[in-house]
Enzyme design. Structure first.
Site, short mmCIF file in Angstrom:
data_model
loop_
_atom_site.label_atom_id
_atom_site.label_comp_id
_atom_site.label_asym_id
_atom_site.label_seq_id
_atom_site.Cartn_x
_atom_site.Cartn_y
_atom_site.Cartn_z
N CYS A 117 -34.97 54.85 28.57
CA CYS A 117 -35.01 53.49 28.02
C CYS A 117 -35.83 52.53 28.87
O CYS A 117 -36.18 51.44 28.41
CB CYS A 117 -33.59 52.95 27.85
SG CYS A 117 -32.58 53.92 26.71
N HIS A 258 -34.54 45.42 26.80
CA HIS A 258 -34.28 46.66 26.08
C HIS A 258 -33.12 46.42 25.12
O HIS A 258 -32.07 45.89 25.51
CB HIS A 258 -33.94 47.77 27.08
CG HIS A 258 -33.32 48.97 26.46
ND1 HIS A 258 -33.84 49.60 25.36
CD2 HIS A 258 -32.19 49.66 26.81
CE1 HIS A 258 -33.07 50.63 25.04
NE2 HIS A 258 -32.07 50.69 25.90
N ASN A 288 -30.39 51.11 19.32
CA ASN A 288 -31.06 51.45 20.57
C ASN A 288 -32.15 52.48 20.28
O ASN A 288 -31.86 53.64 20.03
CB ASN A 288 -30.04 51.99 21.56
CG ASN A 288 -30.64 52.33 22.91
OD1 ASN A 288 -31.84 52.48 23.07
ND2 ASN A 288 -29.78 52.46 23.91
#
Length: 333
Positions: A117, A258, A288
């Site tokens: 990520c 993020h 996500n």
């Protein structure tokens, strides 16, 4: 000589792509013991997009890249380097070269970069070094992941979180440096809190030699520890990047984190005293998307007219590794 004179960086174009199939929270209630209210309250996610065959990471990344190239006003033939930040390539040996072929970016060198990520942030800083040293002039940076391939859809802790997508930006050599500051961090002692671990089955080569045949476990995550880590470390690393940029937090026009969890986004913004109207979030729609989440949110905000030339953006990626980082940059030339 021209390369040495133009050793600043400008991010001049963006693009994004998501799969066509949407999975809403209500459908997940049929798979695991959960509810739309539980998911939205704890994560902010309402739906996510899933890549189904024949969609692939290469297709999504190529589509996002074409948009970014057009937005930057260059052609694929101008690209010197393609960096693909991903943890889920179509080919374990890497997918960047396949994207290079699809774009017909004939002079570009291409390779994958894996930092989960945090991948887009790590890729941004990596790309900047190639430009600052005068080696390359035009870099295509892609963040793309198809995490749905590695989700256990019976695990209620993780199956509600992840979606698929791709985002891309063009970085170009520039007379002024628009990458104002950055900071990158890693802590492998916490790796066990979030991973996609190797799993092997045995295959016999000879009567005395048995070697593993590789695959991977589904995504495993300790949500409480990852939340605690992000809320503590992300404000710190953004502060360090701001210090390097010689800026104070009030100079930030936009915060793009993020897109892991709306509660994390809110908590980080609160700790930095950044007002809600400066925070960009699309986690409700996409979940996500790992390395894709920052460039996807960036591109959406640019195309909506929120982000304008010369706006100062603070961004931070965080996740598996554990790894985290922040960058402060000014949009466009």
């Amino acid at each position: 000589m021209q390369n040495l004179l133009k050793n600043g960086i400008a991010i001049t174009g963006s693009g994004s792509a998501v799969p066509s199939t949407s999975l809403e929270n209500e459908v997940l209630t049929q798979l695991v013991e959960t509810s739309d209210e539980w998911i939205t309250t704890r994560t902010g996610i309402r739906q996510r997009q899933l890549a189904l065959p024949p969609e692939s990471l290469t297709i999504l990344a190529t589509d996002a890249s074409k948009q970014a190239i057009t937005a930057a006003g260059i052609t694929a033939a101008d690209i010197d380097l393609i960096l693909l930040a991903t943890s889920t390539p179509d080919d374990l040996f890497g997918s960047a070269c396949r994207i290079q072929a699809e774009l017909d970016a004939t002079k570009a060198v291409a390779f994958d970069l894996t930092a989960a990520c945090s991948g887009f942030l790590f890729g941004l800083v990596t790309a900047a070094q190639f430009i600052r040293t005068g080696v390359y002039q035009n870099v295509l940076l892609i963040g793309a992941d198809i995490l749905s391939r590695w989700v256990d859809w019976q695990d209620r802790r993780t199956c509600v979180l992840f979606g698929d997508g791709a985002g891309a930006v063009i970085l170009q050599a520039n007379n002024s440096d628009r990458l104002l500051g950055f900071s990158l961090k890693s802590d492998g002692t916490q790796n066990h809190h979030l991973n996609l671990a190797y799993e092997g089955t045995t295959q016999q080569v000879t009567p005395d030699i048995h070697v593993p045949r590789g695959t991977y476990h589904p995504i495993s995550m300790n949500g409480k520890e990852v939340y605690r880590f992000a809320v503590q470390k992300v404000p710190e690393v953004i502060d360090k990047a701001l210090f390097e940029a010689h800026l104070t937090v009030d100079r930030i026009d936009w915060l793009i984190l993020h897109q892991a969890n709306q509660r994390i986004i809110n908590a980080v913004a609160d700790r930095l005293n950044i007002p809600d109207h400066k925070v960009i979030s699309n986690v409700a729609h996409y979940g996500n998307t790992s390395a894709a989440s920052i460039p996807l949110a960036l591109d959406e905000a640019v195309r909506q007219g929120k982000i304008k030339p010369n706006d100062i953006i603070a961004t931070s990626g965080f996740g598996a590794g554990l790894s985290w980082g922040a960058a402060i940059f000014q949009w466009a030339r």
